[in-house]
Each structure stands twice: as C-alpha cells, then as structure tokens.
Design a protein around this motif. Structure first.
Motif, PDB file in Angstrom:
ATOM      1  N   PHE A 278      34.542  58.790  54.975  1.00 34.89           N
ATOM      2  CA  PHE A 278      33.255  58.185  54.656  1.00 34.89           C
ATOM      3  C   PHE A 278      32.497  57.836  55.927  1.00 34.89           C
ATOM      4  CE2 PHE A 278      30.595  54.459  53.961  1.00 34.89           C
ATOM      5  CZ  PHE A 278      29.855  54.814  52.843  1.00 34.89           C
TER       6      PHE A 278
ATOM      7  N   SER B 111      31.177  60.868  57.973  1.00 31.86           N
ATOM      8  CA  SER B 111      30.233  61.784  57.349  1.00 31.86           C
ATOM      9  C   SER B 111      28.797  61.430  57.744  1.00 31.86           C
ATOM     10  CB  SER B 111      30.362  61.726  55.826  1.00 31.86           C
ATOM     11  OG  SER B 111      29.311  62.461  55.218  1.00 31.86           O
TER      12      SER B 111
ATOM     13  N   CYS C  60      26.882  59.591  54.872  1.00 38.21           N
ATOM     14  CA  CYS C  60      27.350  58.301  54.359  1.00 38.21           C
ATOM     15  C   CYS C  60      26.927  57.147  55.264  1.00 38.21           C
ATOM     16  CB  CYS C  60      28.872  58.305  54.230  1.00 38.21           C
ATOM     17  SG  CYS C  60      29.514  59.451  52.995  1.00 38.21           S
TER      18      CYS C  60
ATOM     19  N   TRP D 156      21.958  51.838  56.759  1.00 35.37           N
ATOM     20  CA  TRP D 156      20.999  52.710  56.093  1.00 35.37           C
ATOM     21  C   TRP D 156      19.626  52.615  56.756  1.00 35.37           C
ATOM     22  CZ3 TRP D 156      20.277  56.716  53.115  1.00 35.37           C
ATOM     23  CH2 TRP D 156      19.090  56.895  52.403  1.00 35.37           C
TER      24      TRP D 156
ATOM     25  N   GLY E 247      33.489  53.000  49.100  1.00 36.28           N
ATOM     26  CA  GLY E 247      33.239  54.142  49.965  1.00 36.28           C
ATOM     27  C   GLY E 247      34.277  55.232  49.837  1.00 36.28           C
TER      28      GLY E 247
ATOM     29  N   LEU F 222      32.925  57.487  47.167  1.00 37.63           N
ATOM     30  CA  LEU F 222      31.719  58.217  47.555  1.00 37.63           C
ATOM     31  C   LEU F 222      32.011  59.372  48.504  1.00 37.63           C
ATOM     32  CD1 LEU F 222      29.184  55.287  48.138  1.00 37.63           C
ATOM     33  CD2 LEU F 222      29.099  56.976  46.301  1.00 37.63           C
ATOM     34  N   GLN F 223      33.052  59.226  49.313  1.00 38.11           N
ATOM     35  CA  GLN F 223      33.331  60.277  50.296  1.00 38.11           C
ATOM     36  C   GLN F 223      33.646  61.615  49.639  1.00 38.11           C
ATOM     37  OE1 GLN F 223      36.443  61.897  51.030  1.00 38.11           O
ATOM     38  NE2 GLN F 223      37.429  60.888  49.291  1.00 38.11           N
TER      39      GLN F 223
ATOM     40  N   ALA G 274      30.374  63.246  49.131  1.00 42.91           N
ATOM     41  CA  ALA G 274      29.810  63.551  50.448  1.00 42.91           C
ATOM     42  C   ALA G 274      30.484  64.781  51.052  1.00 42.91           C
ATOM     43  CB  ALA G 274      29.971  62.353  51.375  1.00 42.91           C
TER      44      ALA G 274
ATOM     45  N   PHE H  28      24.729  58.867  50.638  1.00 42.50           N
ATOM     46  CA  PHE H  28      25.678  57.992  49.969  1.00 42.50           C
ATOM     47  C   PHE H  28      25.748  56.674  50.732  1.00 42.50           C
ATOM     48  CE2 PHE H  28      26.659  62.415  49.535  1.00 42.50           C
ATOM     49  CZ  PHE H  28      26.958  62.580  48.195  1.00 42.50           C
TER      50      PHE H  28
ATOM     51  N   ARG I 154      27.344  52.688  50.743  1.00 42.09           N
ATOM     52  CA  ARG I 154      28.251  51.692  50.170  1.00 42.09           C
ATOM     53  C   ARG I 154      27.495  50.368  50.101  1.00 42.09           C
ATOM     54  NH1 ARG I 154      32.935  48.253  51.284  1.00 42.09           N
ATOM     55  NH2 ARG I 154      32.520  48.254  53.525  1.00 42.09           N
TER      56      ARG I 154
END
Length: 214
Positions: free
Chosen positions: A23, A26, A29, A35, A72, A75-76, A79, A92, A94
């Motif tokens: 995660f 990436s 991510c 973000w 996370g 989500l990985q 991704a 993506f 978290r």
C-alpha cells in the motif's frame, strides 16, 4: 483441546505487514494526510479491495475514481491490479468516512457509492451507519447539482432503514431494486464488489438504490 500452532499468527502478521508495505509503496495509494486534492468524478466509501473502482476506471478512462477504506491492506489489492493494468485514473486513500469532506471540495462529485457498509445493527450504534443523516449531509455537500448517491447492500433491514433516512432527509429516489441482479437496471450497477461476490454466491439478494438530493 486442539493444538494451535503459534507460528501461524506470526505468518499472519508478516502477511499484513507485507500488504501494508505494498500500500505504502504504490503510487496510487495515499494515507489521509498524504492525499493531494485533485479532480475526482466518482467516490466509493468503504471500498474494501477497491476492485469495483478498478473495473469502472477501466471502462471509463475519461473519468477519475477514488476509493476510500479504513484498511489499507485491503485497498492494496485493487491498487496492485490497477497498476498492472496501467491505470492512472483511480486512487486509493486510507481514511474514515467522516473525513471525506476534508478530502474533496464541495459540489465536486458526480456519483458517490456506498457499498456493503457495516450495518451496525444495535440501536445505540445507529450514528455510525453510513446512511445516517449525519453522513447524508456530508454526501449532499459534496455532490454536484446533477450528482447522485448509490447504495448497494445485502442486509434487507439495514437497506429499508436507509431508505427511511433518505426519504426523511428529502432525497429523491430515482432507481430502486430489492434484487439488483434480477432487475433490468444498468449492467454497471451489477459489477460486483468482493463482498458482493461472497453474498451473491451464498444466494443473498442485493438491494440497490440511486438517489439525488436536488
């Protein structure tokens, strides 16, 4: 008493650390505070593995998709597949659902998806449900004038409760099905999340609603 090998727990932790490493490594991510605000067309809250977003991003390269979840390591998975596909239009993050208005600008989103969120069945936990009026207010503030909220869920009682909240908060129901995969609604609504594949495989029907605020 059956024997439990303690080494299996070490392996499990190592696997989780490995997933978190994927995660963090990436380029798709981000942690909440990492973000960088950008244009996003479609948001999914509680995205799990994010495979639903990946499929939509593949079908619509002209749009940008964001998947958020508190885990996370889940989500990985999405991704990783997105990277393998060479996708650059899906991200993506978290984050918690109550942080979405800190991730995105007001009146900036087309659709917001809430898929198979925790129903929190006990009454004293109703405020944590992602269709509680507190969350509905956040969604309405983020949607464009022609934006929509779309919800999929396998729990009929939770879904009916959610419909009651939507009506009480003056949302307008545009499309509704208590058995999505047997309906004539759009095939894109029927793209399955990881959880949806499980529930559908167990013979559960999937409830769906598309609703707008304005």
């Amino acid at each position: 008493m059956s024997f439990v090998d303690p080494n299996q727990f070490i392996i499990t932790r190592k696997r989780k650390k490995y997933k978190f490493a994927l995660f963090h490594n990436s380029p798709l991510c981000f942690e909440f505070d990492e973000w960088i605000e950008r244009e996003v067309d479609c948001l999914e809250i509680g995205a799990g593995t994010g495979l639903f977003r990946v499929e939509l991003a593949t079908r619509h390269p002209e749009k940008t998709f964001l998947a958020i979840d508190v885990k996370g390591d889940r989500l990985q998975k999405g991704a990783k597949i997105a990277e393998e596909k060479g996708l650059e239009n899906v991200f993506f993050v978290r984050a918690r659902a109550d942080q979405i208005d800190q991730l995105l600008r007001p009146n900036s989103l087309g659709p917001i998806w809430v898929t198979f969120s925790d129903p929190f069945p006990r009454k004293h936990s109703a405020g944590r449900r992602l269709t509680h009026p507190n969350f509905l207010k956040k969604y309405s503030s983020l949607l464009k004038s022609d934006g929509s909220l779309l919800i999929k869920h396998d729990d009929h009682d939770f879904f009916c409760w959610s419909l009651e909240q939507l009506v009480a908060e003056k949302w307008q129901i545009k499309e509704l099905s208590f058995d999505l995969h047997e309906s004539a609604l759009s095939d894109e609504y029927k793209i399955m999340t990881t959880y949806e594949q499980r529930w559908f495989g167990e013979g559960k029907t999937i409830n769906f609603v598309k609703t707008t605020y304005r």
